[in-house]
Each structure stands twice: as C-alpha cells, then as structure tokens.
Design a protein around this motif. Structure first.
Motif, PDB file in Angstrom:
ATOM      1  N   SER A   4      38.674  52.469  36.256  1.00 19.26           N
ATOM      2  CA  SER A   4      39.362  52.615  37.559  1.00 19.26           C
ATOM      3  C   SER A   4      38.411  53.105  38.637  1.00 19.26           C
ATOM      4  O   SER A   4      38.605  52.819  39.813  1.00 19.26           O
ATOM      5  CB  SER A   4      40.487  53.627  37.472  1.00 19.26           C
ATOM      6  OG  SER A   4      41.343  53.298  36.457  1.00 19.26           O
ATOM      7  N   ASP A   5      37.371  53.860  38.245  1.00 15.98           N
ATOM      8  CA  ASP A   5      36.462  54.407  39.260  1.00 15.98           C
ATOM      9  C   ASP A   5      35.338  53.431  39.624  1.00 15.98           C
ATOM     10  O   ASP A   5      34.453  53.761  40.405  1.00 15.98           O
ATOM     11  CB  ASP A   5      35.851  55.725  38.755  1.00 15.98           C
ATOM     12  CG  ASP A   5      34.999  55.517  37.512  1.00 15.98           C
ATOM     13  OD1 ASP A   5      34.303  54.497  37.413  1.00 15.98           O
ATOM     14  OD2 ASP A   5      35.035  56.373  36.610  1.00 15.98           O
TER      15      ASP A   5
ATOM     16  N   ALA B  21      40.798  48.727  33.067  1.00 16.97           N
ATOM     17  CA  ALA B  21      41.718  49.880  33.124  1.00 16.97           C
ATOM     18  C   ALA B  21      43.037  49.436  33.759  1.00 16.97           C
ATOM     19  O   ALA B  21      43.032  48.706  34.768  1.00 16.97           O
ATOM     20  CB  ALA B  21      41.077  50.995  33.934  1.00 16.97           C
TER      21      ALA B  21
ATOM     22  N   PRO C 164      45.293  50.602  35.838  1.00 17.50           N
ATOM     23  CA  PRO C 164      45.576  50.669  37.279  1.00 17.50           C
ATOM     24  C   PRO C 164      44.858  49.604  38.119  1.00 17.50           C
ATOM     25  O   PRO C 164      45.320  49.299  39.224  1.00 17.50           O
ATOM     26  CB  PRO C 164      45.088  52.070  37.678  1.00 17.50           C
ATOM     27  CG  PRO C 164      44.980  52.838  36.407  1.00 17.50           C
ATOM     28  CD  PRO C 164      44.727  51.845  35.314  1.00 17.50           C
ATOM     29  N   VAL C 165      43.718  49.071  37.647  1.00 20.73           N
ATOM     30  CA  VAL C 165      42.992  48.090  38.487  1.00 20.73           C
ATOM     31  C   VAL C 165      43.026  46.677  37.908  1.00 20.73           C
ATOM     32  O   VAL C 165      42.421  45.749  38.461  1.00 20.73           O
ATOM     33  CB  VAL C 165      41.516  48.521  38.735  1.00 20.73           C
ATOM     34  CG1 VAL C 165      41.448  49.745  39.624  1.00 20.73           C
ATOM     35  CG2 VAL C 165      40.756  48.733  37.437  1.00 20.73           C
TER      36      VAL C 165
ATOM     37  N   THR D  78      43.890  44.783  28.939  1.00 22.03           N
ATOM     38  CA  THR D  78      43.804  46.113  29.568  1.00 22.03           C
ATOM     39  C   THR D  78      43.559  47.214  28.542  1.00 22.03           C
ATOM     40  O   THR D  78      43.744  47.010  27.347  1.00 22.03           O
ATOM     41  CB  THR D  78      45.125  46.444  30.297  1.00 22.03           C
ATOM     42  OG1 THR D  78      46.180  46.385  29.338  1.00 22.03           O
ATOM     43  CG2 THR D  78      45.390  45.476  31.431  1.00 22.03           C
TER      44      THR D  78
ATOM     45  N   THR E 226      31.378  51.558  35.843  1.00 21.26           N
ATOM     46  CA  THR E 226      31.948  52.866  36.165  1.00 21.26           C
ATOM     47  C   THR E 226      30.987  53.562  37.117  1.00 21.26           C
ATOM     48  O   THR E 226      29.792  53.277  37.111  1.00 21.26           O
ATOM     49  CB  THR E 226      32.132  53.726  34.894  1.00 21.26           C
ATOM     50  OG1 THR E 226      32.641  54.999  35.271  1.00 21.26           O
ATOM     51  CG2 THR E 226      30.852  53.922  34.121  1.00 21.26           C
TER      52      THR E 226
END
Ligand code: SIN
Length: 483
Positions: free
Chosen positions: A266-267, A298, A300-301, A396, A420
């Motif tokens: 996500s980052d 991930a 969320p993305v 995912t 990341t």
C-alpha cells in the motif's frame, strides 16, 4: 528470401569452418509472425557432435595458454562488431523469434554487453599466496580453465543467452560446443561468424544446430573430456541433463524455470509500480524466466493497480515485430500460444475476469494480446505454472506475512519483485524471499554486471557479474614445502 536471412550462415560451425551436417540433412526455420519459412539450416547429427568434441578438445591446451589480454581483446572486438551491426542482428532475431524490433535491439545491446564485461574480467582472474599457519610452507591458489564446455541456449534470448555463456568461457580460456535452440539458430550462427571475424581461433567455438537435442547432447556429455555443461531452459529438461552429467561428473550451471511474484504494498509509489509491472511482465512478450508471473497486491490498492495496469497493457500495439510502433510481437510458436490459452481458460473457468485481452487474435501468426486477469483464485494453474506469455494475473494479500507466504509458495526461486517505500520492510522481505534475485522498486534485474541465477527448482550457478567467470574456472592449490 529476405536479404539478411540470405546472407546469414546456415551451416554447422566445426573447427573454424561452416560445413554441412553429415549426409546433408537440414530443417526449416519459420517466422512466427507470418508463419512463412525463412530458410533451411543444417541439422547436426551425432557424428557432427563427435567432430565438435574432437575440435574443442584439440584446441583446448593452446587456448588456455593464450594470454588473458588477447582473449579479452577478441571479446572486446566482438562487442564492437555487435554494436556496429546491431540493426541487422536485431532484424534477424525479430524474424526468427517474433519479438518486436524494440525488444530485439535491446537484446542485442544486452547480449553485446556480456562480451564487453567479460573482456574486462579476462584479465582479472586472480588467486592467492599465503603463508601456512604453522609458518613453514606456502599456499599458492590459482584458477584454471575447466576445459571444453557444452553450452545449450534457449530460443527466447537467442543472442544474450549465448553471449552470457560464450563470454565467460572465452575469458576463462575454455573451448566450447554450442547447441542453439532449434527455433532460433540463425541468430547464433550470425554471432558465430562475427566471433570468427573478431579473431576467435578455430576449434574454440563449435556450433551445432539440430532438430534432436539428445542426438547431439548425448555424445558430447558422454565424453569425459568435456568438463562442463551450462544450460538455460526448462526445469524438466534441466533435471534430465543433470542425470546425463552424473557418469562423468561434469560441472553444471543450470538456469531453469521461474514463477516470479511481483509484490505491491500500500505504501508503494503506484506510478512506479505500474511502470515496473509493465517492464517485468512484458520482458520479451512475457517469454522470459524472469517475467513477472503473478501479481500480489495489497488489498487497499489492488483495484487501482489493476485499473492502471489494464490501461497500460490494453493500449499496446500488437503486430508483426518488424512493423513500426509494435510493442508486442507474436509468441514463438503455436504450442507456446496454446499453453497461454489453456492457462487463461483455466483461470477464467475458476472465476477470474479478463479486464483487457483474454482471447487469442485470429489470423496468421501466433499472436496473443496483453491480458490482465483480476480476481484470480489461489487454485488457478496460472499462479503456479510459468506462463511465458503476456498475461498478468492479479491477486491480493492482507499483510506482509500473507504476501511473503504467497510469494514463496512455489517450487521455483529465480526472482521476485517488490514495491514498497518502507526500508525496513524492503530489507525484511529482501531477506525472506526465497529467490536468487530480488528487484526492489524495479521491474528489471537483468544486468551483465550482476550475478543472474536462481535457487530451488530454478537451478544453480550464476551468469554475469564477477561470479559468472567462476563457473568456468577450477581452483588449484599448490602446497609449497620450505625448509
Ligand atoms: C531468460 O529468460 O532465460 C533470461 C532473461 C534475462 O536474462 O533477462
């Protein structure tokens, strides 16, 4: 016949001469984009393999004695010639293999770079001199050429997989027999005449195209004077070759299959991750053992990543590799395309959705469009088997532990890609991924100056980097007694 193909050598290369195969058989080489016959090439027989061994064995002592600088200069000259003739070499490669001209040009540069790199390594073969712990004696450690080698190269990188083996063998002072892939012999034969022009003496390099790998490989590995095998290809064939090396205990380098996971956290910088994903997926149309095989994103993305990847892959032009503006050429053969079709059908039958591509392009040529598959369930074969085509299955993960578990859940261990911005996570995963190579925030690890190779079912040994030449050198230790 195309003029470049007409000029290219089409015979075996034995003891410094292009010659017909024993009794004169030949086989056809086709263009996978047009399905047209390009030319016929001499079909090596087992008697030719024996001639190749004799030539390599005869040339070995003088070649190992040739000064390293001289060997390096030949490689350096070959790099220059490849660079001067890059356009012609690229066009020939596109015709026999299918990849776009952009890909072929990149491969010629990559391939040539192995010669420049190993030209520099030839003069850096070192050893050591030490005083023995008890003080009386001395230990002298030197490196010596392993001897005649068999180099078996694949069709996906017809030049680079050759130069990655020939470069260090020449630098180390080994003679060799090269068996190029049946689908792409013309690139290797063109490279052969260029190496002869660069000054490689007769017998050092012998090239044996053949329709029967076993017919030429068995007599070579069955001869105990041949001391090494370097193979790039499937794990299945690699296992068989390991068995064939057992009686004579030849040294081996095995660059085998892959199943590269591509992890996006996500980052991550999502723009960079999508660019990297396109590079890693479409390296050589996906027909590469380092092509990203499965995308783990991930939660969320995942939707955003899939949308952007779909946009990028869906906008690429598919067509004959020689046409302007084409990014994606045909796959190398009908069998290769059928395998891709089968894996996509298996995934969609189990619930995956194609967000772009997903069905074969009808007509002449073995084309398959860049494809993104979303919602791929864990049981899908495409997550476990090497795709070797332009298909990106996306799945995912929940957290870092889940990502690492999924990434490592394979018998293969060639490369993993990781996106990341968290340095601690990058180091943890860089150490936790069970692969020979990790791409951190990059979709490209292939680099002549770095050690390429895998672990587990992806093989052993390293090609390129300072490590690459070691595969062609034996260590000898001289114990010196002093009174
Ligand atoms: C391979 O696919 O066998 C090698 C790919 C590379 O060197 O990048």
């Amino acid at each position: 016949m195309n003029a470049l193909i007409e000029q290219a050598p089409k015979q075996l290369y034995l003891d410094g001469r292009f010659v017909d195969a024993t009794d004169g058989p030949s086989f056809g080489v086709d263009d996978p984009g047009s399905e047209q016959r390009l030319c016929d090439v001499a079909d090596g027989q087992s008697a030719d393999a024996q001639r190749a061994v004799e030539a390599a064995v005869r040339a070995q002592p003088d070649w190992a004695r040739t000064p390293p600088r001289q060997r390096g200069e030949i490689l350096r000259r070959a790099w220059e010639l490849m660079t001067e003739r890059a356009e012609d070499l690229a066009a020939v490669m596109t015709m026999e293999m299918g990849k776009s001209l952009t890909e072929s040009r990149a491969e010629v540069a990559y391939a040539a770079e192995f010669f420049r790199w190993f030209a520099e390594e030839a003069v850096r073969i070192d050893g050591r001199y030490t005083r023995s712990p008890a003080g009386g004696g001395r230990t002298i450690v030197t490196k010596q050429a392993v001897g005649p080698c068999l180099l078996i190269t694949p069709w996906n990188f017809p030049l680079a997989m050759g130069t990655r083996k020939i470069g260090p063998a020449v630098a180390a002072g080994c003679t060799m027999i090269v068996k190029p892939a049946q689908l792409t012999p013309i690139s290797m034969l063109s490279l052969t005449s260029l190496l002869a022009e660069a000054g490689l003496p007769p017998g050092v390099l012998n090239v044996l195209p053949s329709t029967s790998a076993s017919r030429v490989v068995e007599p070579v590995l069955g001869d105990e004077r041949v001391r090494k095998l370097s193979f790039t290809g499937s794990t299945e064939v690699g296992r068989e070759l390991v068995r064939q090396c057992a009686p004579n205990l030849q040294r081996m380098s095995m660059e085998l299959g892959g199943n590269a996971p591509f992890l996006v956290f996500s980052d991550a910088d999502l723009d960079a991750a999508v660019r990297g994903a396109v590079t890693a997926k479409l390296r050589n149309n996906g027909e590469s053992c380092v092509a990203a095989n499965r995308f783990h994103v991930a939660e969320p993305v995942a939707e955003e990543f899939t949308r952007r990847l779909t946009e990028e892959l869906g906008s690429l032009r598919v067509g004959h590799g020689l046409e302007d503006g084409v990014s994606v050429g045909p796959l190398v053969s009908i069998e290769q395309r059928d395998k891709v079709v089968e894996l996509v059908a298996d995934a969609t039958d189990r619930g995956a959705r194609a967000t772009t591509g997903g069905s074969t392009i009808e007509g002449t040529g073995f084309f398959y469009p860049p494809t993104v598959l979303a919602d791929v369930p864990p049981q899908a074969r495409i997550l476990r088997e090497e795709v070797f085509g332009p298909v990106a299955p996306v799945t995912t993960f929940r957290d870092e532990e889940d990502a690492l578990r999924q990434a490592n859940d394979t018998e293969f261990g060639l490369v993993a890609y990781l996106y990341t911005r968290d340095l601690e996570r990058a180091v943890r995963l860089g150490e936790g991924l069970r692969t020979g190579m990790v791409g951190l925030n990059t979709g490209l690890v292939s680099n002549p100056a770095a050690p390429f190779g895998g672990v587990k079912a992806s093989g052993f040994g390293r090609e390129g980097g300072a490590e690459g030449i070691e595969e062609y050198l034996d260590t000898r230790y001289l114990a010196v007694a002093l009174s």
